[in-house]
Design a protein around this motif. Structure first.
Motif, PDB file in Angstrom:
ATOM      1  N   GLY A 115       0.798  -1.223   0.000  1.00  0.00           N
ATOM      2  CA  GLY A 115       0.000   0.000   0.000  1.00  0.00           C
ATOM      3  C   GLY A 115       0.827   1.268   0.000  1.00  0.00           C
ATOM      4  N   GLY A 116       2.092   1.176  -0.436  1.00  0.00           N
ATOM      5  CA  GLY A 116       2.955   2.357  -0.407  1.00  0.00           C
ATOM      6  C   GLY A 116       3.235   2.850   0.997  1.00  0.00           C
ATOM      7  N   LEU A 117       3.263   1.924   1.968  1.00  0.00           N
ATOM      8  CA  LEU A 117       3.413   2.294   3.376  1.00  0.00           C
ATOM      9  C   LEU A 117       4.681   3.108   3.622  1.00  0.00           C
ATOM     10  CD1 LEU A 117       2.787   2.251   6.356  1.00  0.00           C
ATOM     11  CD2 LEU A 117       3.494  -0.153   6.444  1.00  0.00           C
ATOM     12  N   PHE A 118       5.841   2.538   3.279  1.00  0.00           N
ATOM     13  CA  PHE A 118       7.110   3.259   3.427  1.00  0.00           C
ATOM     14  C   PHE A 118       7.767   3.434   2.067  1.00  0.00           C
ATOM     15  CE2 PHE A 118       7.401   0.875   7.676  1.00  0.00           C
ATOM     16  CZ  PHE A 118       6.854   1.927   8.393  1.00  0.00           C
ATOM     17  N   ARG A 119       8.245   4.641   1.790  1.00  0.00           N
ATOM     18  CA  ARG A 119       9.084   4.876   0.615  1.00  0.00           C
ATOM     19  C   ARG A 119      10.400   5.462   1.098  1.00  0.00           C
ATOM     20  NH1 ARG A 119       6.380   3.890  -4.007  1.00  0.00           N
ATOM     21  NH2 ARG A 119       4.100   4.038  -3.964  1.00  0.00           N
ATOM     22  N   ALA A 120      11.481   4.996   0.485  1.00  0.00           N
ATOM     23  CA  ALA A 120      12.803   5.371   0.968  1.00  0.00           C
ATOM     24  C   ALA A 120      13.721   5.755  -0.180  1.00  0.00           C
ATOM     25  CB  ALA A 120      13.415   4.203   1.755  1.00  0.00           C
ATOM     26  N   VAL A 121      14.768   6.481   0.183  1.00  0.00           N
ATOM     27  CA  VAL A 121      15.854   6.763  -0.751  1.00  0.00           C
ATOM     28  C   VAL A 121      17.119   6.132  -0.186  1.00  0.00           C
ATOM     29  CG1 VAL A 121      14.836   8.902  -1.607  1.00  0.00           C
ATOM     30  CG2 VAL A 121      16.379   8.979   0.370  1.00  0.00           C
ATOM     31  N   LYS A 122      18.069   5.900  -1.062  1.00  0.00           N
ATOM     32  CA  LYS A 122      19.317   5.268  -0.653  1.00  0.00           C
ATOM     33  C   LYS A 122      20.007   6.107   0.424  1.00  0.00           C
ATOM     34  CE  LYS A 122      23.709   3.677  -2.668  1.00  0.00           C
ATOM     35  NZ  LYS A 122      23.649   2.256  -2.293  1.00  0.00           N
ATOM     36  N   MET A 123      20.432   5.436   1.502  1.00  0.00           N
ATOM     37  CA  MET A 123      21.089   6.133   2.591  1.00  0.00           C
ATOM     38  C   MET A 123      22.453   6.656   2.158  1.00  0.00           C
ATOM     39  SD  MET A 123      22.158   4.742   6.386  1.00  0.00           S
ATOM     40  CE  MET A 123      20.497   4.823   7.049  1.00  0.00           C
ATOM     41  N   THR A 124      22.725   7.891   2.547  1.00  0.00           N
ATOM     42  CA  THR A 124      24.039   8.489   2.301  1.00  0.00           C
ATOM     43  C   THR A 124      24.521   9.134   3.596  1.00  0.00           C
ATOM     44  OG1 THR A 124      23.044  10.578   1.596  1.00  0.00           O
ATOM     45  CG2 THR A 124      23.545   8.968  -0.124  1.00  0.00           C
ATOM     46  N   PHE A 134      21.799  -1.451  -0.313  1.00  0.00           N
ATOM     47  CA  PHE A 134      20.357  -1.177  -0.325  1.00  0.00           C
ATOM     48  C   PHE A 134      19.832  -0.935   1.095  1.00  0.00           C
ATOM     49  CE2 PHE A 134      21.079  -3.492  -4.278  1.00  0.00           C
ATOM     50  CZ  PHE A 134      20.501  -2.599  -5.180  1.00  0.00           C
ATOM     51  N   VAL A 135      20.450   0.022   1.767  1.00  0.00           N
ATOM     52  CA  VAL A 135      19.965   0.518   3.054  1.00  0.00           C
ATOM     53  C   VAL A 135      19.353   1.878   2.785  1.00  0.00           C
ATOM     54  CG1 VAL A 135      20.586   1.252   5.382  1.00  0.00           C
ATOM     55  CG2 VAL A 135      21.697  -0.752   4.361  1.00  0.00           C
ATOM     56  N   GLY A 136      18.132   2.093   3.286  1.00  0.00           N
ATOM     57  CA  GLY A 136      17.413   3.302   2.916  1.00  0.00           C
ATOM     58  C   GLY A 136      17.012   4.179   4.081  1.00  0.00           C
ATOM     59  N   ASP A 137      16.748   5.429   3.773  1.00  0.00           N
ATOM     60  CA  ASP A 137      16.135   6.396   4.693  1.00  0.00           C
ATOM     61  C   ASP A 137      14.681   6.585   4.286  1.00  0.00           C
ATOM     62  OD1 ASP A 137      18.236   7.162   6.444  1.00  0.00           O
ATOM     63  OD2 ASP A 137      19.129   8.369   4.852  1.00  0.00           O
ATOM     64  N   ALA A 165       9.826   0.458  -0.134  1.00  0.00           N
ATOM     65  CA  ALA A 165       9.967   0.601  -1.584  1.00  0.00           C
ATOM     66  C   ALA A 165      10.765   1.865  -1.893  1.00  0.00           C
ATOM     67  CB  ALA A 165       8.588   0.682  -2.239  1.00  0.00           C
ATOM     68  N   GLY A 166      11.502   1.836  -3.002  1.00  0.00           N
ATOM     69  CA  GLY A 166      12.261   3.010  -3.416  1.00  0.00           C
ATOM     70  C   GLY A 166      11.343   4.122  -3.887  1.00  0.00           C
ATOM     71  N   LEU A 167      11.627   5.344  -3.465  1.00  0.00           N
ATOM     72  CA  LEU A 167      10.841   6.494  -3.911  1.00  0.00           C
ATOM     73  C   LEU A 167      11.197   6.870  -5.346  1.00  0.00           C
ATOM     74  CD1 LEU A 167       8.853   8.821  -3.094  1.00  0.00           C
ATOM     75  CD2 LEU A 167      10.897  10.164  -2.528  1.00  0.00           C
ATOM     76  N   GLU A 168      12.470   6.746  -5.689  1.00  0.00           N
ATOM     77  CA  GLU A 168      12.958   7.208  -6.987  1.00  0.00           C
ATOM     78  C   GLU A 168      13.349   6.069  -7.911  1.00  0.00           C
ATOM     79  OE1 GLU A 168      16.163   9.436  -5.401  1.00  0.00           O
ATOM     80  OE2 GLU A 168      14.949  11.231  -4.988  1.00  0.00           O
ATOM     81  N   ASP A 169      13.180   4.818  -7.471  1.00  0.00           N
ATOM     82  CA  ASP A 169      13.571   3.664  -8.276  1.00  0.00           C
ATOM     83  C   ASP A 169      12.680   2.486  -7.912  1.00  0.00           C
ATOM     84  OD1 ASP A 169      14.586   2.564  -5.819  1.00  0.00           O
ATOM     85  OD2 ASP A 169      16.456   3.665  -6.129  1.00  0.00           O
TER      86      ASP A 169
END
Length: 284
Positions: free
Chosen positions: A124-133, A142-145, A171-175
């Motif tokens: 359901g699009g619960l969490f969206r993340a971007v790659k942690m930097t 593939f660790v995300g924020d 899920a990735g926000l940008e990928d």
């Protein structure tokens, strides 16, 4: 043996807290030794079931580090950590997703005896993340924020009378990638999105110590405005810093109270929520 009068007094002590939390959302991050020890696991499940039965909406967020490490070992892959975070390459991410969304999540759902509904952070699009930097440009794989939360599916599960059990992937926000995310952070983010009354982080320490390592120096109550000074003094340091940051973010974003408490204490959740003494360190 506890005499009947004592049992009655225990229930009477719990009554005002049951009234206070009835109909409210409580988010519990489940991790540490309480996930490994079977007796502690049963105590956690019993706490959650009791709270559910008295009308408190519990949302359970979990990690699963030991199970991931065991599965990686079985496949011949190495568990590699950088700055305390598990480096997650393609192969490891497949195992993380399989273990967290599959085995660990469904084992917990099974223990909730028909009252649990398992959700992955992608559902359901619960969490969206971007790659942690980080400032050093460290690659964690593939660790995300988590940058976006859609709590609707969780609220729908609550509204239907079930207990949401959420695995810490996103899920990735940008990928189109799937990311491994910190379970404490995931719990804080969903607590904020659901306007939860309380966030509880179960861990393997008693809470924040004024003198780290000295259990007698436990700080029971911290205002978020006191956190910078406690960090400067060294009371908040190392692995406690990200947990405290989660609590501070939650409280500043509208969660009434947040707790870091010892999951090695049987029925720690009930002690905190339904007794005068409480347990651990409370942020407000």
């Amino acid at each position: 043996m506890i005499v009947p009068e004592t049992r009655a007094n225990i229930l009477i002590e719990a009554l005002p807290y049951i009234k206070e939390y009835n109909g409210e959302v409580i988010v519990v991050k489940y991790g540490g030794n309480a996930m490994i020890d079977e007796e502690l696991k049963q105590a956690v499940i019993q706490d959650i079931m009791l709270l559910h039965l008295v009308g408190i909406h519990v949302v359970l967020v979990h990690g699963g580090g030991p199970d991931i490490s065991r599965m990686l070992k079985k496949t011949g892959a190495q568990s590699r950590f950088i700055n305390g975070l598990r480096y997650t390459d393609d192969e490891a991410m497949e195992i993380v997703q399989m273990v967290l969304c599959g085995k660990v999540n469904k084992d917990l759902v099974r223990l909730l005896e028909g009252k649990g509904i398992g959700l992955g952070g992608m559902d359901g699009g619960l969490f969206r993340a971007v790659k942690m930097t980080d400032p050093e440009g460290t690659d964690y794989g593939f660790v995300g924020d988590i940058v976006d939360v859609n709590p609707k599916i969780v609220q729908d599960v609550i509204d239907q009378g079930y207990i949401p059990v959420i695995s810490s992937v996103a899920a990735g926000l940008e990928d189109n990638n799937v990311y491994n995310v910190n379970a404490d952070t995931a719990a804080a983010k969903i607590a904020i999105a659901l306007k939860a009354k309380k966030l509880i982080l179960l861990t393997d320490v008693r809470g924040v110590m004024r003198e780290p390592g000295n259990d007698e120096s436990l700080i029971h109550d911290i205002k978020v405005s006191q956190v910078p000074a406690l960090t400067m003094s060294g009371a908040i340091s190392g692995g406690m810093i990200p947990k405290v940051d989660c609590c501070v973010e939650a409280v500043r974003s509208g969660v009434e109270r947040a707790n870091i408490q010892d999951g090695r204490v049987p029925h720690a959740i009930l002690i905190e929520l339904l007794t005068n003494e409480g347990i651990g360190t409370m942020f407000h």
